[in-house]
Design an enzyme around this catalytic site. Structure first.
Site, PDB file in Angstrom:
ATOM      1  CE  LYS A 107      34.121  41.390  -4.507  1.00 15.05           C
ATOM      2  NZ  LYS A 107      34.028  40.116  -3.867  1.00 15.05           N
ATOM      3  CE  LYS A 118      32.092  30.788 -14.141  1.00 15.30           C
ATOM      4  NZ  LYS A 118      31.843  31.419 -12.915  1.00 15.30           N
ATOM      5  CE  LYS A 148      24.001  34.590  -7.793  1.00 11.20           C
ATOM      6  NZ  LYS A 148      24.879  33.439  -7.821  1.00 11.20           N
TER       7      LYS A 148
HETATM    8  P1  ADP Z   1      27.466  33.047 -10.055  1.00 13.05           P
HETATM    9  O1  ADP Z   1      28.590  33.261 -11.049  1.00 13.05           O
HETATM   10  O2  ADP Z   1      26.187  32.769 -10.728  1.00 13.05           O
HETATM   11  O3  ADP Z   1      27.358  34.187  -9.039  1.00 13.05           O
HETATM   12  P2  ADP Z   1      28.658  31.625  -7.883  1.00 13.05           P
HETATM   13  O4  ADP Z   1      29.881  32.471  -8.006  1.00 13.05           O
HETATM   14  O5  ADP Z   1      27.707  31.865  -6.742  1.00 13.05           O
HETATM   15  O6  ADP Z   1      27.856  31.733  -9.251  1.00 13.05           O
HETATM   16  O7  ADP Z   1      29.115  30.103  -7.925  1.00 13.05           O
HETATM   17  C1  ADP Z   1      28.779  29.137  -6.972  1.00 13.05           C
HETATM   18  C2  ADP Z   1      29.439  27.835  -7.381  1.00 13.05           C
HETATM   19  O8  ADP Z   1      29.005  27.397  -8.676  1.00 13.05           O
HETATM   20  C3  ADP Z   1      30.963  27.939  -7.478  1.00 13.05           C
HETATM   21  O9  ADP Z   1      31.512  26.728  -6.999  1.00 13.05           O
HETATM   22  C4  ADP Z   1      31.235  28.084  -8.958  1.00 13.05           C
HETATM   23  O10 ADP Z   1      32.500  27.561  -9.326  1.00 13.05           O
HETATM   24  C5  ADP Z   1      30.103  27.242  -9.563  1.00 13.05           C
HETATM   25  N1  ADP Z   1      29.715  27.828 -10.869  1.00 13.05           N
HETATM   26  C6  ADP Z   1      29.127  29.023 -11.069  1.00 13.05           C
HETATM   27  N2  ADP Z   1      28.894  29.263 -12.378  1.00 13.05           N
HETATM   28  C7  ADP Z   1      29.371  28.183 -13.043  1.00 13.05           C
HETATM   29  C8  ADP Z   1      29.443  27.834 -14.439  1.00 13.05           C
HETATM   30  N3  ADP Z   1      28.969  28.623 -15.379  1.00 13.05           N
HETATM   31  N4  ADP Z   1      30.017  26.646 -14.760  1.00 13.05           N
HETATM   32  C9  ADP Z   1      30.506  25.830 -13.795  1.00 13.05           C
HETATM   33  N5  ADP Z   1      30.484  26.095 -12.471  1.00 13.05           N
HETATM   34  C10 ADP Z   1      29.920  27.263 -12.075  1.00 13.05           C
END
Ligand code: ADP
Ligand code: TRP
Length: 322
Positions: free
Chosen positions: A113, A192, A195
């Site tokens: 970042k 993948k 959000k």
């Molecule tokens: P996002 O990508 O939606 O912002 P986060 O980064 O907040 O999600 O992820 C929170 C937790 O959920 C982490 O432990 C991450 O590894 C898991 N996680 C997020 N998206 C996935 C996915 N598509 N498949 C498996 N695990 C996920």
């Protein structure tokens, strides 16, 4: 008995990717009687990016409500909000004064970042030290994290070992448990689920909206009559992660048999999600309507975690001459 600790980002509503990839595995781990599970919502970390107090509160409640709805037992696991134990911020200051600048400047979380340094705040730079404090404060033995957090665990271990070397045994040097093989849940567009891509399935949505999300999953344009390959279909990919072996085999046969359209497959997925998450959906609605109950659950955790935090902090203060 090993103390297993992990932090959860307080990112608000948890989508199917979060639930299958993070929430359910951690809850499973917390049920292992040989472990003592510490699971906390990292709401202090969220301040590096989120500045709006209302959003922060909502995120804390929604994150905790999802975890409670999915089955975490606050009377068994130590389930708390990071900010409810200000001991963590005090320890962060002490650790800061032992964290070499280049070590933090080399952390991926900062480097990624730092193209535009005027957008970077000191909190973001310091993110790994706050994380070390989360871990060392509670004498964690094992810290399960995804690959992306590996470097943060190395920083934690470095800080703990160098402090112990200087002042004598103070911290437990934690073992990381890096899950290489954690599943990646695909989103409605096949990338993948995340959000930030706007491709999530939110199993806690009201029924109509949930159906709309599932009906919006991208598929190809093979006509209804023709046989289809389940293994190239986004709907099937999600079904496979939730259904039993028999359910999955049945659906695969329908794809291959023809006269089975993607609309039918989406309906099957929708029904399976309602079946699997029906109880969790009810609980989630209950918690969202009663945020006081969520806060009480987190308070139980904070009360259990506090004596451990205070004892570590007393050791550190003593060693440092405060
Ligand atoms: P996002 O990508 O939606 O912002 P986060 O980064 O907040 O999600 O992820 C929170 C937790 O959920 C982490 O432990 C991450 O590894 C898991 N996680 C997020 N998206 C996935 C996915 N598509 N498949 C498996 N695990 C996920
Ligand atoms: N940084 C972690 C993540 O982004 C969350 C976290 C904060 C954490 N403190 C922790 C994880 C301590 C394990 C231990 O997912």
């Amino acid at each position: 008995m090993a103390r297993v600790l992990t932090g959860i980002q307080s990112s608000g509503r948890q989508h199917l990717g979060n639930i299958l990839g993070a929430v359910l595995p951690a809850i499973e781990m917390s049920k292992n009687l040989e472990n003592e599970a510490y699971l906390f919502i990292a709401d202090l970390h969220s301040l590096t990016t989120i500045k709006d107090p209302k959003q922060r509160k909502e995120n804390l409640i929604a994150t905790a409500a999802a975890w409670l709805a999915c089955g975490i037992n606050p009377n068994k696991a130590v389930f708390y909000a990071q900010s409810h134990l200000p001991e963590c911020t005090e320890l962060t200051w002490y650790l800061n004064c032992f964290a070499p600048y280049p070590m933090l400047a080399n952390a991926h979380s900062f480097k990624d970042k730092s193209n535009n340094l005027s957008d970077v705040n000191a909190g973001l730079f310091d993110y790994p030290v706050l994380m070390a404090s989360d871990i060392l404060l509670y004498d964690a033995d094992i810290v399960p994290v995804g690959k992306d957090q590996k470097q943060h665990l190395e920083i934690t271990r470095d800080l703990a070992s160098s402090f112990n070397y200087k002042y004598g045994d103070t911290f437990i040097v934690p073992e990381p448990k890096i899950s290489e093989s954690l599943m990646t849940v695909p989103g409605t567009d096949g990338r993948k689920m995340s959000k930030s891509y706007g491709n999530v399935v939110d199993v806690f949505l009201p029924i109509k909206q949930l159906k709309k999300q599932i009906m919006g999953i991208q598929t190809d344009s093979t006509p209804l009559e023709e046989p289809k390959d389940p293994n190239t279909c986004n709907v099937f990919a999600l079904y496979k992660l939730i259904g039993t072996q028999n359910q999955v085999a049945d659906l695969a046969a329908k794809y291959r048999g023809g006269n089975f359209g993607y609309g039918h497959a989406k309906t099957a997925l929708f029904e399976l999600i309602l079946e699997e998450f029906g109880e969790a959906r009810e609980k989630f609605d209950h918690y969202m309507a009663n945020p006081g109950e969520v806060m009480s659950a987190l308070k139980i955790g904070a009360e259990k975690a506090r004596p451990v935090a205070q004892s570590t902090l007393n050791r550190v203060r003593d060693k440092l001459g405060f």
